[in-house]
Design an enzyme around this catalytic site. Structure first.
Site: not given
Length: 717
Positions: A380, A608
Site C-alpha cells: 500500500k 527564504y
C-alpha cells in the site's frame, strides 16, 4: 537500467529466433528444395515453416500483454503501430499490384475484404490479422477472463482449421460446406484475424502473464514431442488431400507454447535491431524475389522453371541474402536510434530500489514462517514509497503470491500491471464498486456488519476477508460479536475466504504491550473458532504485520503474515529492539543532484527569509529535491543532513518546495552535477531512513510513503 525503474528487457531469446522465423517465411514463398526433393520441400515449407507466423503472432501477444494491462490506450497504441506499418507496406507494393493487374478486377467489396482479411498483397494479410486478433483477444479478456478467452479462441481456431488443412472433411458435409462457402464469399482463407491470430496472440499474452511451471529440459521435451506431432499431422494432411490451404494444424499451439517458453528462458538483453531486421525481411522479401528473378533473367541465369541456374536452393539463398541486405539499413537505423533512446536521462531526483536487498528480505522473513504460512507483501501507499508495481513484480519473482493494498485504485493498478495471486484491499471501498472489485478479482476487507450488508446488497458476488476488531478499535467486527460475524458469513453475495486482525501493541516488548498483544491473539482465535465451528471455511487467517512477525512467533493455522515496513529493510525508529533481530537490508536510497553552488561572504544570506546567514565565508549548494518531493520541511536549518562525495553536509536554511540548500563549505571538492545522497550509502558513510525520520520528528513509515511521484524509482540489480 532506465529511468522508469525497469531493468533492461531480457527477451533476447525471442529476438534471436525472429530472423530464422523470417527466413522460414521466405522459404514458404520460394520452395528451397523443390529441385532436390518435393517431399523434403513439403516437409520444410508446408509443415515446419508454418511455425513462423504463429511464432510472430505469439511474440506480438507477448508484448501486447503490457498494452492490455493499460486498457484501451495500450490496445490503441499497439494497433496504430501495426496499421502504420501495414499502410507503409501497401504503399511499397502499389507498383507491383498495379503491374500484376490487381486494380483491374477490384471492387469496393473485394478491396475491403483484402484490406481487412486477405491483405492486398499475398503476405500482407499478417498485419490486419494481428490488429483484428488483438481487438478480439482484448475484448474477450475483459469479458470472459483468461479461461473463457482461451476456450473461445480455441474454438475459433478449430473453425478455421476445418476451413484450412482439414477443409476436405468439412466439404463433404452439406451444412458445413454451406457455412464455409459463406465464409469464403467474404474472404479467401481462414488463416486470418478471425480464426488463426486470436489463439496465438492469446498464448503470447498468457506467457507474459504467468511464470513458467516446468524446467527448461521439460519444455524442450514438450517441443520435441510437439514437432513430432506436427510432422505426423502434416503427413496425414498430405495423405488425406484435404487441405484448402495448409497454414493451420492442430499441433501448432503444442509447438509454439514450449518454443516460446524456451526462448524466454534465454536471459539476454533484447535486440531491437534484430526485431526491425526480421520485420523488414518479412515485408521486403517479395520485392527481393522479383529483384533476384529480374536480375537472373537479365544475366541469363534464370532457368525455365524460374529458379536461379535451375536450383531452387540457390534461388532461395539469393533471395534470403538479398532480403537480409535490404533489411540491414533499417536494422542499423534502429540500432542508432536505440542507442540515443537508451541513454539514461539525468534524473532530477531518484529513489534507487535495490532488487537484491528486497529479494534478501523476502527470504529472511519467509524463514520466520511456520509450514503452511506465506508472506502477504504489504504494498500500500506505493509500497511505502518504493513503487508498488516495481516492488510487487520483484516479490512475484521471489515466490510471493499475495499482496495487501489500502485502496481499490491501488489494487487495480497492480492487476493492470499483471500482478497475479491474492490482492487484499485492507481499507474501505464504496459498496457500489462491488462490480469493479469482482472484475479485477480483488478481495475486499469487510469493515463491519453494516458494510457487509451494503456490499451484499450491491448485487455482485465479491470475495472478502472479514476484519476482526480485537482491541485496535479501528475497523472490523467485534471479536465477541458472534451473531454479526455468522450473519456476514451467511450472506449470499459475500464469498468469505479469510479472517484477519491488526495488533495495536506489537511494536513493543514491554510487559503491558506483550499482555495486550497476547490478549488480542487469543480473541482472534476465539472469533476464528466460532466461524469455523459454524461450518464456514476453509478460511485464511492472518494477524501479524512487520512487528508482529519479528516479536511474536507465527502460530500454527495462520495462512499469511503481512510484513510492510520490514519488507523494505527498515524499522520505524532507530535502534528498536525486536524479539527476532532481523538480518534485513534497506531497499531504498534517495538521491538528487547539485544544480548550483554559490559562494557567500559574511553578511550574505541564502534561501527564504535569509534563514541561512553565515558569519564567515561559505559555499551553499542548491539540491534538486524539496518538500513537494516528500523530503520533510522539518529538516530545515541544519536538522537534516546529506552526503556528498562521502562526507556529511547540513541542510542550510529553509527547505523549499522544489529545492533545498546544503552547506558544502567543508566539502571544497563538491561540484555542480554531483550526486547528493539523502538516504542511503555514499562511500563509507550511511544515512539511514531511521535516522532521517527521527531528525524529522516522524517514523520511517511516513517518511518513505510520502516520497512523491516526481521522484523517479530506479530498479538496481
Amino acid at each position: 537500467m532506465n529511468a522508469s525503474g525497469k531493468s533492461p528487457a531480457q527477451y533476447g531469446g525471442l529476438d534471436l529466433f525472429r530472423i530464422p522465423a523470417a527466413l522460414l517465411v521466405v522459404a514458404v514463398h520460394t520452395g528451397p528444395l523443390l529441385t532436390v526433393s518435393s517431399q523434403a520441400n513439403y516437409l520444410i515449407t508446408d509443415i515446419l515453416a508454418r511455425l513462423a507466423v504463429p511464432f510472430f503472432l505469439a511474440v506480438s501477444g507477448f508484448f501486447l500483454a503490457s498494452g492490455v494491462q493499460k486498457g484501451w490506450r495500450g490496445l490503441r497504441r499497439f494497433c496504430c503501430k501495426v496499421l502504420l506499418l501495414y499502410g507503409i507496406s501497401i504503399l511499397v507494393y502499389l507498383p507491383l499490384m498495379a503491374r500484376n493487374g490487381y486494380f483491374r478486377g477490384c471492387t469496393p467489396l473485394s478491396l475491403a475484404a483484402d484490406l481487412v482479411f486477405n491483405g492486398p498483397f499475398y503476405h500482407l494479410w499478417y498485419f490486419p490479422a494481428a490488429v483484428l486478433g488483438a481487438v478480439i483477444v482484448f475484448l474477450l479478456l475483459r469479458r470472459l477472463g483468461e479461461r473463457g478467452t482461451l476456450a473461445v479462441c480455441g474454438l475459433l481456431y478449430l473453425v478455421g482449421l476445418l476451413g484450412d488443412s482439414y477443409y476436405g472433411l468439412s466439404a463433404v458435409l452439406a451444412p458445413l460446406s454451406a457455412f464455409y462457402g459463406l465464409l469464403f464469399s467474404c474472404f479467401d482463407y481462414t488463416r486470418n484475424g478471425l480464426f488463426l491470430a486470436p489463439l496465438f496472440l492469446l498464448l503470447g499474452v498468457l506467457l507474459r502473464e504467468h511464470p513458467p511451471r516446468l524446467a527448461g529440459r521439460q519444455y524442450c521435451a514438450l517441443l520435441c514431442g510437439g514437432l513430432a506431432l506436427l510432422m505426423a499431422e502434416g503427413e496425414l494432411v498430405a495423405q488425406l488431400g484435404s487441405a484448402r490451404h495448409d497454414s493451420m494444424y492442430l499441433a501448432l499451439p503444442l509447438c509454439i507454447w514450449p518454443l516460446m517458453r524456451l526462448l524466454c528462458s534465454v536471459k539476454l538483453n533484447s535486440f531491437s535491431a534484430i526485431r526491425t531486421a526480421s520485420t523488414a525481411v518479412y515485408v521486403l522479401h517479395p520485392l527481393c524475389i522479383v529483384a533476384v528473378r529480374g536480375g537472373a533473367k537479365a544475366l541469363g541465369l534464370l532457368s525455365q522453371d524460374g529458379f536461379l541456374l535451375g536450383s531452387s536452393l540457390l534461388h532461395y539463398l539469393a533471395v534470403a541474402t538479398a532480403s537480409l541486405l535490404a533489411a540491414l539499413p533499417f536494422a542499423l537505423w534502429r540500432q542508432r536510434r536505440g542507442r540515443v533512446q537508451s541513454s539514461p536521462p539525468a534524473l532530477r531526483a531518484r529513489a534507487e530500489i535495490d532488487r537484491s536487498a528486497l529479494a534478501h528480505n523476502i527470504g529472511r522473513l519467509t524463514k520466520l514462517l511456520p509450514s503452511g504460512c506465506e508472506l502477504m507483501a504489504v504494498v500500500k501507499a506505493n509500497a511505502y514509497g518504493h513503487g508498488d508495481v516495481l516492488t510487487a513484480r520483484v516479490c512475484m519473482e521471489n515466490g510471493v503470491k499475495a499482496f495487501a493494498v489500502a485502496t481499490l485504485a491501488e489494487g487495480i493498478r497492480l492487476r493492470r500491471a499483471g500482478i497475479k495471486g491474492e490482492i487484499l484491499i485492507l481499507g474501505w471501498t464504496p459498496p457500489e464498486q462491488s462490480r469493479t472489485l469482482a472484475r479485477w478479482r480483488l478481495t475486499q476487507a469487510v469493515v463491519g456488519p453494516a458494510y457487509a450488508r451494503a456490499l451484499n446488497d450491491s448485487g455482485c458476488r465479491v470475495k472478502v476477508h472479514l476484519a476482526i476488531d480485537t482491541g485496535m478499535h479501528r475497523l472490523g467486527f467485534s471479536w465477541d460479536g458472534g451473531d454479526s460475524l455468522l450473519t456476514a458469513c451467511g450472506l449470499k453475495r459475500l464469498r468469505v475466504t479469510g479472517l484477519f486482525t491488526h495488533l495495536a501493541f506489537s511494536e513493543s516488548l514491554a510487559p503491558d504491550a506483550v499482555r495486550h498483544t497476547q490478549e488480542q491473539l487469543g480473541r482472534f482465535r476465539q472469533a476464528a473458532e466460532l466461524v469455523t465451528a459454524a461450518g464456514y471455511g476453509p478460511l485464511a487467517l492472518h494477524a501479524l504485520s512487520s512487528y508482529g512477525l519479528l516479536n511474536y512467533p507465527p502460530q500454527s493455522g495462520m495462512a499469511y503474515a503481512r510484513p510492510g515496513i520490514a519488507l523494505y529493510g527498515v524499522l520505524s525508529r532507530p535502534d528498536e529492539q525486536v524479539g527476532t533481530p532481523p538480518d534485513l537490508r534497506p531497499v531504498l536510497s534517495l538521491r538528487a543532484k547539485i544544480a548550483r553552488i554559490h559562494a557567500l561572504s559574511p553578511g550574505d544570506c541564502a534561501g527564504y527569509d535569509g534563514a541561512f546567514a553565515p558569519s564567515s565565508p561559505a559555499r551553499v549548494a542548491a539540491v534538486t529535491i524539496g518538500y513537494a518531493d516528500g523530503y520533510p520541511r522539518s529538516l530545515s536549518n541544519g536538522r537534516g543532513r546529506v552526503l556528498i562525495r562521502g562526507k556529511f553536509a547540513p541542510v542550510a536554511g529553509l527547505i523549499c518546495m522544489d529545492q533545498l540548500l546544503v552547506d558544502v563549505t567543508g566539502i571544497p571538492e563538491a561540484r555542480e552535477g554531483d550526486t547528493v545522497t539523502l538516504i542511503g550509502r555514499d562511500g563509507e558513510q550511511v544515512l539511514t531512513a531511521e535516522e532521517v525520520a527521527q531528525a524529522a520528528g516522524t517514523i520511517t513509515n511516513e517518511l518513505l510513503s510520502r516520497l512523491g511521484e516526481r521522484v523517479t524509482r530506479v530498479l538496481i540489480p
